[in-house]
Scaffold this motif. Structure first.
Motif, PDB file in Angstrom:
ATOM      1  N   PHE B 216       6.297 -10.990  12.579  1.00  0.00           N
ATOM      2  CA  PHE B 216       5.229 -11.584  11.770  1.00  0.00           C
ATOM      3  C   PHE B 216       5.630 -11.746  10.312  1.00  0.00           C
ATOM      4  O   PHE B 216       5.076 -12.589   9.604  1.00  0.00           O
ATOM      5  CB  PHE B 216       3.908 -10.818  11.918  1.00  0.00           C
ATOM      6  CG  PHE B 216       3.940  -9.397  11.433  1.00  0.00           C
ATOM      7  CD1 PHE B 216       3.822  -9.109  10.090  1.00  0.00           C
ATOM      8  CD2 PHE B 216       4.062  -8.353  12.332  1.00  0.00           C
ATOM      9  CE1 PHE B 216       3.833  -7.806   9.649  1.00  0.00           C
ATOM     10  CE2 PHE B 216       4.084  -7.047  11.905  1.00  0.00           C
ATOM     11  CZ  PHE B 216       3.972  -6.775  10.558  1.00  0.00           C
ATOM     12  N   ARG B 218       8.703 -12.669   9.534  1.00  0.00           N
ATOM     13  CA  ARG B 218       9.444 -13.928   9.624  1.00  0.00           C
ATOM     14  C   ARG B 218       8.471 -15.107   9.605  1.00  0.00           C
ATOM     15  O   ARG B 218       8.692 -16.110   8.931  1.00  0.00           O
ATOM     16  CB  ARG B 218      10.251 -13.923  10.929  1.00  0.00           C
ATOM     17  CG  ARG B 218      11.134 -15.127  11.117  1.00  0.00           C
ATOM     18  CD  ARG B 218      11.822 -15.087  12.463  1.00  0.00           C
ATOM     19  NE  ARG B 218      10.848 -15.087  13.561  1.00  0.00           N
ATOM     20  CZ  ARG B 218      11.166 -14.950  14.845  1.00  0.00           C
ATOM     21  NH1 ARG B 218      12.416 -14.774  15.200  1.00  0.00           N
ATOM     22  NH2 ARG B 218      10.235 -14.965  15.775  1.00  0.00           N
ATOM     23  N   LYS B 233       1.494  -8.297   0.907  1.00  0.00           N
ATOM     24  CA  LYS B 233       0.330  -8.495   1.766  1.00  0.00           C
ATOM     25  C   LYS B 233       0.698  -8.280   3.233  1.00  0.00           C
ATOM     26  O   LYS B 233       0.031  -7.541   3.941  1.00  0.00           O
ATOM     27  CB  LYS B 233      -0.210  -9.907   1.559  1.00  0.00           C
ATOM     28  CG  LYS B 233      -1.471 -10.200   2.326  1.00  0.00           C
ATOM     29  CD  LYS B 233      -2.025 -11.539   1.903  1.00  0.00           C
ATOM     30  CE  LYS B 233      -3.131 -12.007   2.800  1.00  0.00           C
ATOM     31  NZ  LYS B 233      -3.512 -13.392   2.484  1.00  0.00           N
ATOM     32  N   HIS B 234       1.767  -8.921   3.658  1.00  0.00           N
ATOM     33  CA  HIS B 234       2.079  -8.864   5.087  1.00  0.00           C
ATOM     34  C   HIS B 234       2.827  -7.597   5.484  1.00  0.00           C
ATOM     35  O   HIS B 234       2.504  -6.973   6.482  1.00  0.00           O
ATOM     36  CB  HIS B 234       2.868 -10.109   5.505  1.00  0.00           C
ATOM     37  CG  HIS B 234       2.009 -11.319   5.605  1.00  0.00           C
ATOM     38  ND1 HIS B 234       1.473 -11.750   6.788  1.00  0.00           N
ATOM     39  CD2 HIS B 234       1.558 -12.164   4.658  1.00  0.00           C
ATOM     40  CE1 HIS B 234       0.734 -12.830   6.572  1.00  0.00           C
ATOM     41  NE2 HIS B 234       0.772 -13.102   5.279  1.00  0.00           N
ATOM     42  N   ALA B 235       3.847  -7.247   4.697  1.00  0.00           N
ATOM     43  CA  ALA B 235       4.671  -6.106   5.110  1.00  0.00           C
ATOM     44  C   ALA B 235       4.038  -4.781   4.683  1.00  0.00           C
ATOM     45  O   ALA B 235       3.852  -3.886   5.503  1.00  0.00           O
ATOM     46  CB  ALA B 235       6.078  -6.242   4.545  1.00  0.00           C
ATOM     47  N   ARG B 237       1.099  -3.676   3.960  1.00  0.00           N
ATOM     48  CA  ARG B 237      -0.099  -3.158   4.611  1.00  0.00           C
ATOM     49  C   ARG B 237       0.239  -2.507   5.942  1.00  0.00           C
ATOM     50  O   ARG B 237      -0.301  -1.465   6.295  1.00  0.00           O
ATOM     51  CB  ARG B 237      -1.100  -4.291   4.828  1.00  0.00           C
ATOM     52  CG  ARG B 237      -2.454  -3.840   4.377  1.00  0.00           C
ATOM     53  CD  ARG B 237      -3.555  -4.747   4.702  1.00  0.00           C
ATOM     54  NE  ARG B 237      -4.495  -4.042   5.551  1.00  0.00           N
ATOM     55  CZ  ARG B 237      -5.547  -4.623   6.051  1.00  0.00           C
ATOM     56  NH1 ARG B 237      -5.794  -5.881   5.811  1.00  0.00           N
ATOM     57  NH2 ARG B 237      -6.361  -3.929   6.816  1.00  0.00           N
ATOM     58  N   ASN B 238       1.167  -3.121   6.649  1.00  0.00           N
ATOM     59  CA  ASN B 238       1.569  -2.542   7.930  1.00  0.00           C
ATOM     60  C   ASN B 238       2.421  -1.297   7.748  1.00  0.00           C
ATOM     61  O   ASN B 238       2.363  -0.381   8.555  1.00  0.00           O
ATOM     62  CB  ASN B 238       2.329  -3.584   8.750  1.00  0.00           C
ATOM     63  CG  ASN B 238       1.389  -4.583   9.395  1.00  0.00           C
ATOM     64  OD1 ASN B 238       0.792  -4.295  10.418  1.00  0.00           O
ATOM     65  ND2 ASN B 238       1.218  -5.728   8.768  1.00  0.00           N
TER      66      ASN B 238
END
Lengths: 328, 318
Positions: B216, B218, B233-235, B237-238
């Motif tokens: 995700f 990528r 935001k994408h990395a 938070r996870n």
């Protein structure tokens, strides 16, 4: 007609513990506006690496593009700045991937993930982007779009998620859509639906599609042109009908023979003998020579060039070279 | 949700019941007690005192008395300080909390920022330096760094006070008082942060490295999002999700006191109190404090689970 994408002599090498892997080796590729080109080949033949090179998404730690030119709509993508490239990605160049289940962020809503590129590239307000996201969800054939926009990836099936990925990809009306084995992880009926959807997009929006697959059935359904890759090299380029009617390269012939035919009982399906060569120990020979049933002496010592046959077909095989060139 | 909550509370009660048995008997069955430690007392006086504190009763009965009082919020009477345990803890615990919350805040802030940066530039100079620095900080013992800092910054440079929580004899109030405390906090907080930031930095770096290899991320890049958005935001938070468990463990740590650091910087915290209680076998205080930490641990765990529900949509509690 000018090509939308013209890749010349592109090589992408990966670093591995065993040595350098020539994932993409002097690739030539052309995609015209509104055309679907399929790259076909076995796992590890460099199909995905070619697509990722085109998007300039090869992680630096893993490998890099070492040579070649990638012309897209009049620009050499290898020369544009990182920032310009970022602005092209998701905008004029979009991509969908093999695993829809893991390709979406698990903690963000579907709607949010569709809205992101719209807001980034088209500068739409949050509200307008929201409306557009719902429109896109409907466009890719998912009912109850408003509810779907509020849901999270884990709540949707693989087929639905791939539709969402397509919605994201087409959100900014890209000129080229790269589809990297978009149906491989899905079951057959869903596969057919996704292919239908992609064809519909191609017809309605005149989007050029670079379709990567190992499935010849999919090639037959989708492609205008086919590029056959083997061990990082292009071995044959041909319009789709001609390729199926008269495959030239022994590898392509082998691939077509190893495809099951409906209503025909055979004890055993043909398979190309041998294994894909170890990518770190490739020499000067034709990479396919030890699996080839028509191998010549020269094949063992020299690589055949990709020769234009003049009929819109190209093949890299010594069988189609003049005797004098072969040097026999 | 309600049934989940009730179930959890029930399990919490069971856990605490088990913990109370362990804690009580561990201390109660250790030979000797506060009265025995004093060499000055006569045998008769000792018996008298034991009867007075209820130490002569059978141990099982003592457990139930302790439990009954604990339910009423009374964890007994500190023999050394001649004060109720709860009020004694109340006097010291906030000092420790002040140190702990400040250093925890900085530890997490630094660890997350450095971890993310270092993962985003894996194998760079920055990453290599951070890795070395972090290992160095993790490997140094607190008493060494503490004393070194006192020598360098307090004795030689005279930038900060060497110990204590406020200037002796100071009658400042309001802002001036707060400023005085902040100055005294600086060194112990720095030492505490320095020593704990390493583990956490490595934890976040590893998490981030794992997450940025996910499909995700990528996809986020393929969408043409800014690298900043992709990472934060994408990395991130996870990558932060698994840290919620650690956050749950921080709750008891916030009140647990830092024994060595408090000792070195002469900080009037609960860690010092705890150590002293050990040396004089002030068991009611030890029992009360340990039980208090046990309660915080279960509450921390429950909060972590509830927090997961907020942070990760995939988590549905049953």
């Amino acid at each position: 007609m000018n090509a939308l994408v013209e890749i010349q002599n592109l090589s992408t090498y990966f670093k591995s513990e065993q040595g350098v892997v020539k994932a993409v080796d002097a690739l030539e590729l052309r995609v015209h506006e509104g055309e679907t080109v399929c790259i076909v080949g076995e796992s590890g033949c460099g199909k995905s690496a070619a697509a990722m090179s085109l998007m300039r998404l090869i992680p630096e730690a893993v490998g890099s593009i070492v040579s070649g030119e990638i012309w897209f709509a009049g620009r050499d993508l290898r020369k544009v700045s990182k920032e310009e490239m970022r602005k092209l990605r998701g905008n004029e160049l979009a991509m969908i991937f093999q695993e829809p289940m893991s390709s979406l962020n698990p903690v963000l809503t579907i709607g949010e993930q569709i809205m992101e590129p719209i807001m980034e590239h088209q500068g739409l307000s949050k509200k307008a982007a929201q409306a557009r996201a719902i429109e896109l969800i409907e466009l890719v054939g998912i009912p109850r779009a408003k509810e779907i926009a509020k849901s999270y990836p884990y709540e949707l099936s693989g087929g639905m998620l791939q539709r969402i990925m397509i919605a994201i990809a087409i959100s900014c009306n890209p000129r080229l859509l790269i589809a990297d084995e978009p149906t491989t992880a899905l079951d057959v009926t869903i596969q057919a639906q996704i292919l239908d959807l992609l064809r519909k997009i191609k017809d309605e929006a005149q989007t050029a599609i670079l379709f990567i697959t190992h499935d010849l059935g999919v090639v037959a359904e989708m492609a205008d042109h086919v590029v056959v890759m083997y061990a990082g090299k292009v071995v044959e380029v041909s319009p789709v009908v001609e390729l199926f009617e008269e495959p030239k390269h022994p590898y392509t012939q082998g691939l077509l023979r190893s495809k099951p035919v409906l209503n025909q009982r055979r004890a055993k399906l043909y398979s190309i003998p041998g294994q894909v060569p170890n990518p770190t120990t490739l020499g000067e020979s034709c990479y396919f020579h030890d699996r080839c049933d028509q191998c010549l002496d020269i094949c063992r010592v020299k690589q055949p060039p990709l020769r234009d046959g003049g009929d819109g077909r190209k093949v890299a095989c010594w069988l189609y070279e003049e005797e004098s060139v072969r040097g026999q | 949700m309600t049934s989940y909550f009730l179930k959890r509370v029930f399990y919490m009660a069971l856990t605490l019941f088990g913990a109370s048995i362990l804690i009580f008997f561990l201390y109660a069955l250790t030979p000797g007690d506060f009265v025995d430690t004093s060499p000055k007392l006569t045998a008769e006086r000792k018996l008298e005192l034991k009867a007075m504190y209820g130490l002569d009763k059978p141990v099982v009965e003592r457990y139930f008395i302790w439990m009954k009082n604990a339910f009423q919020g009374d964890f007994g009477y500190s023999l050394q300080y001649q004060q109720p345990v709860m009020s004694l803890l109340n006097d010291y615990i906030w000092n420790s909390f002040l140190l702990a919350i400040t250093s925890t805040f900085f530890t997490w802030l630094i660890a997350i920022s450095i971890g993310v940066l270092s993962a985003a530039r894996q194998h760079s100079w920055f990453d290599a330096l951070v890795t070395i620095g972090v290992f160095a900080a993790m490997s140094l013992p607190v008493f060494f760094v503490g004393l070194l800092f006192i020598k360098l910054f307090a004795v030689d440079a005279k930038l900060f006070p060497a110990g204590g929580m406020m200037t002796i004899g100071s009658k400042e109030a309001g802002f001036a008082y707060a400023w005085d405390v902040v100055q005294h906090m600086f060194l112990p907080v720095t030492v505490l942060t320095l020593l704990s930031v390493g583990t956490l930095t490595r934890y976040f770096r590893t998490n981030m490295l794992e997450v940025i290899q996910q499909d995700f991320v990528r996809t986020a890049r393929a969408k043409g999002l800014k690298e900043k958005v992709v990472l934060h935001k994408h990395a991130l938070r996870n990558a932060l999700l698994p840290a919620i468990t650690l956050l749950g463990f921080e709750l008891p740590a916030l009140f647990g006191g830092a024994i060595i650091t408090e000792k070195i910087f002469n900080w009037p915290g609960v860690g010092q109190l705890y150590m002293q209680a050990f040396s004089v076998r002030d068991y009611p205080l030890l029992m009360g404090f340990t039980m208090f930490l046990a309660i915080l641990t279960v509450i921390g765990n429950l909060s972590a689970d509830l927090l997961y529900r907020v942070a990760d949509p995939r988590v549905r509690l049953k």
